[in-house]
Design a protein around this motif. Structure first.
Motif, short mmCIF file in Angstrom:
data_model
loop_
_atom_site.label_atom_id
_atom_site.label_comp_id
_atom_site.label_asym_id
_atom_site.label_seq_id
_atom_site.Cartn_x
_atom_site.Cartn_y
_atom_site.Cartn_z
N GLU A 76 37.24 38.54 32.83
CA GLU A 76 38.98 38.38 32.99
C GLU A 76 39.02 37.09 32.26
N VAL A 77 40.35 37.56 31.49
CA VAL A 77 40.56 36.20 30.61
C VAL A 77 41.88 35.79 31.27
N VAL A 78 41.52 34.14 31.74
CA VAL A 78 42.52 34.00 32.59
C VAL A 78 43.80 33.42 32.31
N GLY A 79 44.79 34.01 33.37
CA GLY A 79 46.65 34.29 32.02
C GLY A 79 46.66 35.75 31.82
N GLU A 80 45.70 36.59 30.87
CA GLU A 80 45.84 37.79 30.38
C GLU A 80 46.07 38.61 31.86
#
Length: 162
Positions: A76-80
């Motif tokens: 996971e990419v934070v904010g995506e």
């Protein structure tokens, strides 16, 4: 040279980029058991390789019931958004490889290529290499890009790049 689909290439890339997966096994009581495991792809054997301790619960589960699943997902990419993260759920058949055999040597080489820091662990007596042979898969390569795969297609994807 056979054509490789965009989704097959995405599957290869996902398995090359991610180094850990969630291994699903069945506990003694039949309940699902999930463990985080490092894995490597042995392109010559066309299997996923894990290195497990005989003391681990998932090892006992695999000895009793060799069918398992392995979920590999892009981080996971934070904010995506997370709903379209590339991932694959592989349905597998586990086989503990004979110590000192050719398959075990191949699996060990593939594993240490990916995890050279694990060299010392290969000398521990309670650890063994397990080959996970694909029986099928469900791949999500992004939003609207999902498919089920038969075993032979997954096996081809685990082989050397064409």
């Amino acid at each position: 040279m056979p054509h490789q689909s965009r989704l097959t290439q995405a599957l290869r890339e996902l398995l090359a980029r991610q180094r850990v997966g969630s291994l699903g096994t069945l506990g003694m009581d039949g309940a699902p058991w999930v463990s985080l495991v490092p894995f490597a792809v042995d392109t010559s054997l066309r299997v996923i390789v894990i290195h497990v301790s005989a003391l681990a619960s998932h090892s006992a589960n695999l000895r009793r019931e060799p069918r398992a699943s392995l979920l590999v997902a892009q981080a996971e990419v934070v904010g995506e958004p997370v709903h379209a993260l590339p991932r694959v759920m592989l349905v597998m058949q586990a086989q503990t490889l004979e110590a000192g055999g050719e398959a075990e040597k191949s699996a060990c080489a593939a594993y240490l290529l990916r995890f050279p820091e694990a060299t010392h662990m290969t000398t521990l007596g309670d650890f063994s290499f397990v080959a996970l042979t694909p029986l099928g898969a469900r791949q999500v390569a992004g939003f609207g890009a999902a498919r089920s795969l038969e075993a032979d297609e997954v096996v081809r994807a685990l082989g050397p790049p064409s």
